[in-house]
Motif scaffolding. Structure first.
Motif, mmCIF file in Angstrom:
data_model
loop_
_atom_site.group_PDB
_atom_site.id
_atom_site.type_symbol
_atom_site.label_atom_id
_atom_site.label_comp_id
_atom_site.label_asym_id
_atom_site.label_seq_id
_atom_site.Cartn_x
_atom_site.Cartn_y
_atom_site.Cartn_z
ATOM 1 N N ARG A 1 0.739 -1.208 0.275
ATOM 2 C CA ARG A 1 0.013 -0.103 -0.030
ATOM 3 C C ARG A 1 0.822 1.487 0.057
ATOM 4 O O ARG A 1 0.293 2.290 0.184
ATOM 5 N N SER A 2 2.204 0.989 -0.322
ATOM 6 C CA SER A 2 3.018 2.500 -0.403
ATOM 7 C C SER A 2 3.108 3.169 -1.620
ATOM 8 O O SER A 2 3.465 4.383 -1.525
ATOM 9 N N MET A 3 2.523 2.575 -2.691
ATOM 10 C CA MET A 3 2.503 3.212 -4.001
ATOM 11 C C MET A 3 1.239 3.552 -4.415
ATOM 12 O O MET A 3 0.308 2.724 -4.183
ATOM 13 N N ARG A 4 1.065 4.908 -4.935
ATOM 14 C CA ARG A 4 -0.173 5.337 -5.383
ATOM 15 C C ARG A 4 -0.202 5.993 -6.644
ATOM 16 O O ARG A 4 0.853 6.693 -7.059
ATOM 17 N N HIS A 5 -1.272 6.053 -7.370
ATOM 18 C CA HIS A 5 -1.481 6.913 -8.678
ATOM 19 C C HIS A 5 -2.706 7.283 -8.423
ATOM 20 O O HIS A 5 -4.062 6.775 -8.809
ATOM 21 N N GLY A 6 -2.820 8.844 -7.743
ATOM 22 C CA GLY A 6 -3.987 9.222 -7.509
ATOM 23 C C GLY A 6 -4.632 8.669 -6.592
ATOM 24 O O GLY A 6 -4.066 8.286 -5.149
ATOM 25 N N ASP A 7 -5.777 8.428 -6.688
ATOM 26 C CA ASP A 7 -6.543 7.563 -5.377
ATOM 27 C C ASP A 7 -6.429 5.965 -5.637
ATOM 28 O O ASP A 7 -6.985 5.320 -4.864
ATOM 29 N N LEU A 8 -5.722 5.662 -6.725
ATOM 30 C CA LEU A 8 -5.754 4.308 -6.859
ATOM 31 C C LEU A 8 -4.288 3.533 -6.294
ATOM 32 O O LEU A 8 -3.324 4.305 -6.191
ATOM 33 N N LEU A 9 -4.397 2.249 -5.663
ATOM 34 C CA LEU A 9 -3.365 1.890 -5.094
ATOM 35 C C LEU A 9 -2.682 1.157 -6.240
ATOM 36 O O LEU A 9 -3.160 0.670 -7.038
ATOM 37 N N VAL A 10 -1.102 1.257 -6.374
ATOM 38 C CA VAL A 10 -0.245 0.646 -7.141
ATOM 39 C C VAL A 10 0.544 -0.302 -6.654
ATOM 40 O O VAL A 10 1.057 -0.259 -5.611
ATOM 41 N N GLY A 11 0.598 -1.440 -7.408
ATOM 42 C CA GLY A 11 1.289 -2.560 -6.866
ATOM 43 C C GLY A 11 2.185 -3.146 -7.935
ATOM 44 O O GLY A 11 1.829 -3.297 -9.112
ATOM 45 N N TRP A 12 3.277 -3.305 -7.516
ATOM 46 C CA TRP A 12 4.293 -4.045 -8.479
ATOM 47 C C TRP A 12 4.618 -5.554 -8.150
ATOM 48 O O TRP A 12 4.930 -5.934 -6.864
ATOM 49 N N GLY A 13 4.491 -6.681 -8.840
ATOM 50 C CA GLY A 13 4.778 -8.107 -8.476
ATOM 51 C C GLY A 13 5.721 -8.589 -9.623
ATOM 52 O O GLY A 13 5.555 -8.117 -10.899
ATOM 53 N N MET A 14 6.216 -9.694 -9.353
ATOM 54 C CA MET A 14 6.885 -10.494 -10.338
ATOM 55 C C MET A 14 6.725 -11.984 -10.106
ATOM 56 O O MET A 14 6.357 -12.257 -8.991
ATOM 57 N N ALA A 15 7.077 -12.820 -10.930
ATOM 58 C CA ALA A 15 7.121 -14.164 -11.076
ATOM 59 C C ALA A 15 8.047 -14.891 -12.001
ATOM 60 O O ALA A 15 8.326 -14.113 -12.714
ATOM 61 N N SER A 16 7.974 -16.129 -12.045
ATOM 62 C CA SER A 16 8.989 -16.647 -12.993
ATOM 63 C C SER A 16 8.401 -18.045 -13.574
ATOM 64 O O SER A 16 7.321 -18.580 -12.520
ATOM 65 N N GLY A 17 8.710 -18.327 -14.597
ATOM 66 C CA GLY A 17 8.299 -19.763 -15.188
ATOM 67 C C GLY A 17 9.267 -20.573 -15.804
ATOM 68 O O GLY A 17 10.355 -20.112 -16.321
ATOM 69 N N VAL A 18 8.837 -21.873 -15.835
ATOM 70 C CA VAL A 18 9.689 -22.986 -16.745
ATOM 71 C C VAL A 18 8.768 -23.783 -17.426
ATOM 72 O O VAL A 18 7.832 -24.206 -16.961
ATOM 73 N N TRP A 19 9.219 -24.407 -18.397
ATOM 74 C CA TRP A 19 8.546 -25.419 -19.256
ATOM 75 C C TRP A 19 9.585 -26.254 -20.085
ATOM 76 O O TRP A 19 10.808 -25.694 -20.056
ATOM 77 N N ASP A 20 9.506 -27.379 -20.686
ATOM 78 C CA ASP A 20 10.335 -28.013 -20.940
ATOM 79 C C ASP A 20 10.206 -27.886 -22.584
ATOM 80 O O ASP A 20 9.303 -27.380 -23.191
ATOM 81 N N SER A 21 11.191 -28.359 -23.351
ATOM 82 C CA SER A 21 11.448 -28.363 -24.557
ATOM 83 C C SER A 21 11.902 -29.657 -25.074
ATOM 84 O O SER A 21 12.638 -30.092 -24.650
ATOM 85 N N SER A 22 11.410 -30.223 -26.149
ATOM 86 C CA SER A 22 11.695 -31.349 -26.600
ATOM 87 C C SER A 22 11.606 -31.416 -28.229
ATOM 88 O O SER A 22 10.908 -30.611 -28.884
ATOM 89 N N GLN A 23 12.366 -32.669 -28.813
ATOM 90 C CA GLN A 23 12.101 -32.752 -30.408
ATOM 91 C C GLN A 23 11.310 -34.238 -30.498
ATOM 92 O O GLN A 23 11.743 -34.913 -29.868
ATOM 93 N N ALA A 24 10.351 -34.237 -31.453
ATOM 94 C CA ALA A 24 9.799 -35.559 -31.680
ATOM 95 C C ALA A 24 10.190 -35.723 -33.192
ATOM 96 O O ALA A 24 10.490 -34.784 -33.747
ATOM 97 N N GLU A 25 10.146 -36.918 -33.498
ATOM 98 C CA GLU A 25 10.398 -37.407 -34.619
ATOM 99 C C GLU A 25 9.249 -36.951 -35.891
ATOM 100 O O GLU A 25 8.166 -36.683 -35.556
#
Lengths: 744, 337
Positions: A424-448
């Motif tokens: 609740r520390s960041m604001r834009h006018g009357d709006l609350l601003v939030g910054w968040g992050m996350a990460s992801g992983v997937w695999d990769s393969s080759q088929a015939e």
């Protein structure tokens, strides 16, 4: 490679114009002579039996040709193996119209066939069926007692040991700890094009099946096995697919119903599903999860526990990789993973974009954000302290991994360093601003995969592979780029023909592996043509290339010649004409170098940074900025690749804020079965999206070095939004979607 | 869809006569809701009477200084009509917050009043619904009722009316002009739609055979202080969880006149004069607005999934009144929630 002028370029879609002008023909649009129309009747109950089908009333309507049900269906085999398509997870696949048993609500119970679609639809509406209802169970939370260990191997995944290290002791002695329950809801794929199959009856038992599928050959094999037909008598064509997202990996029930009607009536039949009926098909299953994390004194992960309970049907144990990625994404010595399935009276789920980590990483990545607050570490720093240099689940090195660069580049672009971590520390006018992050992983393969190529004397190249029609990824464009560059032709000289079961084989189009698999086969077949061309050129009298090795020859713009000596160039056409050849042909099969690849874990990674603005009074959440860094090896076409990632980001926004299929357990029926009430983002919900492709070289994944970007885009997005909402509001929400009622 | 016959008429009297000659007949204009209902077999008219040839697409001044909106004027043409934008910006804002550009181009003003609830169970023939099939029961009670009513519902039905336009028309004290077998009559907007009571299959007070010909807006348009706040699950193309039409007349910071109508909370647009009277003579403060909001929601009850709408409606009312009381905004602002 003689040049890199095409691969890696942001080439526009080769089939873009025919798509946007409506000239591209989809499965439900083929005009065939004497076409009859089938409309599916779906069960209004979730469990029980059909006691009677009152077909006579409907058959009396002029123009109604037939009513197919379990009472009068064609003979069908009584062997589960005949219904096992390439992605069947074991168990006993659903058999449409096989018997009177009702296994799930909206199960197809009859097919009405008539001279027009409208008549078939009306007749289906008035067809009366009597049922004997039995009690059903569709509530996952009440079926924990019936849960069993998810059979990962039967579903084609690595069956990991339940734990490594000493997770319980590490939890007890952890410096900081977080634990929470997380829920990811049921979601339906809802591609824009609804499912349709047009079966053309060509006489003498010959069928051409125009199908909406992610697997031309899978569809063909299924039809042949279920109806005991020979492959040469069943051709499956799939030229364009209006989105599928995994739902067309397995043959859906309109395929056998349309084929059965065509075989029985000896005429062409089309079956098209309505939007409402799309909710009778497979879906991403509800996942109830528990995550516990504990740290070492230095902030690295001391222990990680991830348990998931997922819904499946009573007849097939569908499992996806919900918990796998928690053992891969971070370095942690004490890990406990558990994935259970509970059978419900529902249709079997199926892969839906990034199946598994979309649910599982939501839980893990929100828990990590909680841990960041618990430890006082920045969420990026927390992740870096447990940066994995090896795949801990499989105990293998990564073939390449530039996740660190994803964090750095996306964070810099986003301006993450300016974040005040205080909620609740960041604001834009009357709006609350939030910054968040996350990460992801997937695999990769080759088929015939196979590929066939023909170079004609006019200098045009046609490349052929039976992969189903473009599901929106830009397959044809990328294939043309690979072929043109490999052989040294302008893009305009290359045609890619695809989507027929008589063509060289392709795997089902899923798992982000089509570009790498089919692309490698196309590269290989074009290299063979190069060799043929060079041999032919060297046989010409006074050939200046006679003594040259392949590395001294340049193939460019439809000509070959000595490297750096344009005056020695001869066009491909001239080579063929000199030998009086109408064309050159080659056909190959490209198989993965399994021995080499198995030594490595081949993965694609991303990092997602999000800004939300929240109206604290009425709970409106807007995702105002989203920056995603992706490390996916070589990007074959930044334009179509970016397009795929953007689609994933948009979907992630929807998953975070609005998307959910709601079951009324009294009826065992999904109730919001329309696009008015099943909410996906509209344009007004989407603001700034930015994709950064981080440079990554990988010579393990496939000869192209491309890892594929079909799934990665969506990963991390919903967690990053949930984390940003926490930062904005101080409310930690562990259940998606984050609708405003949860914020008031 | 069940088979039906179709005829087209050229004037309102002919439409009314035509209706009398066909059993199970229904008027059709834009058809944006009726055709969906027919495809789902919720509506099964045997005969459709096409109205699009009727000369009712007008928007014209009334001798009293108000504006008459023809029943066949499209939602889009109404919302973008310069006189509506200038004199009744609340109405313009409300219309444009509904549906999509494509739907608004087809949908008519009369049809907007006649659209039916979006209750999931009403649309699904396999589940009981008193509105669709009187006496079969209400599945939303005890079911999934996130979008359902919190005011004025009955044990027979907790559906809501989905319109945005009607909420603004309620606030503006519009009149509904109808023509029927017994001639013409005029209904105050508040009397047009009904609460479900024990007859939820009846959405409104039209008598058999009656046709809406026009909507009449009184002179007072509240073009200085107005706000239509639509709160929904996505930024566009979603029905209101709660919507609020708020208009004010001010003398400095003192409220001299106020209207507040709610959408998405009841079987009809919800308005109570007593709540508005609480505002008269009061300053434009949050405390004033909260008092009126609490009064309007005093009888509200939730049914589980929609409990949040009570608090949301209160907050939305305060927000909408604050917006209305703020600096004059001039014609039509973008709908935004």
């Amino acid at each position: 490679m003689s040049s890199t002028t095409l691969i890696g370029q942001p080439t526009s879609r080769v089939d873009g114009a025919i798509k946007v002008t409506g000239a591209a023909t989809y499965a439900g649009e083929f005009v065939v002579p004497g076409l009859a129309y089938g409309y599916v009747v779906n069960s209004p109950i979730a469990k029980g039996r059909i006691t009677q089908v009152h077909s006579a009333e409907v058959l009396a309507l002029p123009g109604v040709l037939a009513v197919f049900s379990h009472e009068n269906r064609l003979p069908l085999p009584d062997d589960d193996n005949c219904y096992m398509d390439q992605l069947a997870p074991g168990g006993s696949p659903f058999r449409p119209l096989f018997d009177a048993t009702i296994k799930f609500n909206m199960q197809p119970v009859a097919l009405v066939v008539a001279e027009t679609y409208e008549l078939a639809r009306y007749a289906a509406a008035v067809l009366r069926l009597d049922y004997e209802q039995e009690p059903h169970q569709t509530d996952l939370s009440k079926q924990r007692g019936a849960a069993f260990k998810a059979p990962h191997q039967a579903n084609g995944f690595y069956d990991y040991p339940p734990s490594r290290g000493l997770p319980e002791q590490a939890w007890a002695s952890a410096t900081h700890r977080v634990a929470g329950d997380y829920a990811h809801p049921t979601q339906h794929h809802n591609p824009m094009e609804t499912f349709a199959t047009t079966v053309e009856w060509r006489g003498d038992g010959q069928l051409t099946v125009y199908d909406k599928t992610q697997g031309t050959f899978n569809s063909q094999q299924y039809i042949c096995n279920v109806f005991n037909l020979k492959k040469e008598n069943v051709q499956v064509h799939s030229y364009f697919v209006g989105g599928a997202f995994g739902l067309a990996l397995r043959p859906n029930y309109q395929v056998p119903l349309a084929v059965m009607a065509a075989l029985a009536l000896k005429r062409s039949v089309r079956v098209t599903l309505t939007r409402q009926q799309m909710f009778s098909l497979s879906y991403r299953p509800l996942a109830l999860q528990h995550v516990k994390l504990g740290t070492n004194p230095d902030g690295s992960l001391a222990t990680l526990h991830h348990e998931a309970l997922q819904a499946t049907s009573q007849f097939e144990p569908y499992a996806e990789t919900v918990t796998h990625w928690s053992g891969v994404l971070y370095r942690c010595d004490n890990v406990k993973l558990e994935h259970l399935l509970a059978p419900l009276d529902v249709m079997t789920p199926v892969s839906m974009r990034a199946p598994g980590p979309t649910s599982g990483l939501f839980a893990l990545e929100v828990a990590l954000d909680e841990l960041a607050y618990e430890t006082g570490l920045d969420p990026v720093e927390l992740r870096l302290r447990s940066y994995a240099d090896r795949n801990g689940l499989m105990d293998k090195p990564f073939s390449s991994k530039k996740l660190r660069e994803c964090y750095q580049q996306a964070a810099a672009r986003f301006g993450w360093a300016q974040r005040n971590p205080e909620p609740r520390s960041m604001r834009h006018g009357d709006l609350l601003v939030g910054w968040g992050m996350a990460s992801g992983v997937w695999d990769s393969s080759q088929a015939e995969a196979g590929a066939q190529a023909t170079l004609t004397a006019d200098g045009k190249l046609t490349v052929v592979n039976g992969v189903n029609g473009d599901i929106g990824t830009g397959t044809a464009t990328v294939i043309c780029q690979i072929a043109a560059e490999t052989l040294g032709l302008p893009l305009s000289a290359v045609t890619f023909r695809q989507g027929e079961s008589t063509m060289p084989a392709a795997p089902v189009q899923g798992a982000s592996w089509t570009a790498g698999s089919v692309g490698t086969a196309v590269q290989k077949v074009c290299r063979q043509l190069r060799e043929q061309l060079l041999t032919l050129a060297q046989q010409l009298p006074d050939s200046p290339w006679r003594q040259a090795g392949p590395s001294e020859i340049e193939f460019t713009d439809g000509k070959l010649g000595l490297l750096g000596q344009p005056e020695t160039q001869i066009s491909f056409s001239e080579v063929l004409r000199a030998h009086r050849l109408p064309h050159l042909e080659a056909e190959v099969t490209a198989s993965p170098d399994a021995k080499r690849q198995q030594q490595y874990s081949v993965n694609v990674h991303n990092a997602v940074f999000v800004e939300v603005q929240v109206d604290p009074v009425i709970g409106t959440v807007r995702v105002t900025r989203l920056v995603e860094g992706v490390a996916a090896g070589r990007i074959l076409n930044p334009k179509t690749a970016r397009n795929q990632v953007l689609g994933g980001m948009v979907w992630g926004i929807g998953a975070a804020l609005m998307e959910e299929t709601v079951m009324d357990h009294r009826f065992g029926r999904f109730m919001n079965h329309s696009l008015a009430e099943y909410h996906l983002p509209v344009n007004a919900d989407i603001r700034e999206l930015e994709v950064i492709f981080v440079e990554e070289e990988d010579d393990i994944v496939n000869p192209l070095g491309a890892k594929g970007v079909g799934e990665i885009g969506i990963l991390g997005v919903s967690a990053a939004i949930a984390n940003a909402v926490y930062h904005a509001t101080g409310r930690r929400l562990r259940e998606l979607p984050i609708t405003r009622d949860k914020l008031l | 869809m069940h088979p039906f016959s179709y005829s087209s008429v050229n004037d309102a009297a002919a439409a009314v006569r035509e209706q009398a000659t066909h059993s199970h007949s229904t008027f059709i204009a834009g058809g944006t809701n009726l055709l969906d209902l027919m495809k789902e077999n919720v509506a099964r008219p045997a005969h459709l009477i096409g109205l699009n040839q009727l000369p009712l697409a007008f928007v014209e001044d009334t001798p009293e200084g108000g504006l008459r909106l023809g029943a066949l004027a499209t939602n889009a043409n109404t919302a973008y009509h310069p006189e509506v934008e200038k004199r009744y910006p609340l109405l313009s804002q409300a219309i444009l917050s509904g549906a999509t550009a494509q739907l608004r181009n087809m949908a008519t003003n009369g049809g907007n009043l006649m659209q039916r609830t979006r209750c999931y169970y009403f649309y699904d023939l396999t589940t009981p619904c008193n509105k669709r099939e009187p006496g079969s029961g209400c599945s939303a009670l005890g079911g999934f009722n996130r979008i359902h009513a919190i005011l004025g519902a009955s044990e027979q039905c907790i559906a809501t009316h989905p319109s945005d336009m009607c909420v603004a028309l309620t606030a503006l004290d519009a009149l509904v002009c109808v023509q029927g077998p017994q001639g013409e009559r005029v209904l105050p907007f508040a009397d047009f739609h009904r609460l479900p009571g024990s007859t939820p299959h009846q959405d409104n007070n039209l008598k058999p055979g009656e046709l809406i010909t026009a909507l009449e807006l009184p002179k007072q348009g509240f073009a200085q202080h107005y706000h239509y706040l639509k709160i929904r699950d996505r930024a566009s193309y979603a029905f209101a969880l709660v919507s609020i039409a708020a208009v004010l007349e001010l003398d400095g910071d003192t409220i001299t006149e106020a209207r507040v109508a709610l959408g998405g909370v009841a079987h009809k647009p919800w308005r109570e004069r007593a709540a508005e009277e609480l505002l008269i003579g009061q300053p434009t403060t949050e405390a004033t607005f909260t008092k009126a909001a609490s009064y309007l929601l005093r009888g509200a009850r939730g049914y589980g999934h929609n409990d949040f709408k009570i608090e949301l409606a209160k907050r939305g009312i305060v927000r909408a009144l604050q917006q209305a009381a703020a600096e004059p905004r001039g014609p039509r602002a973008l709908p935004w929630a």
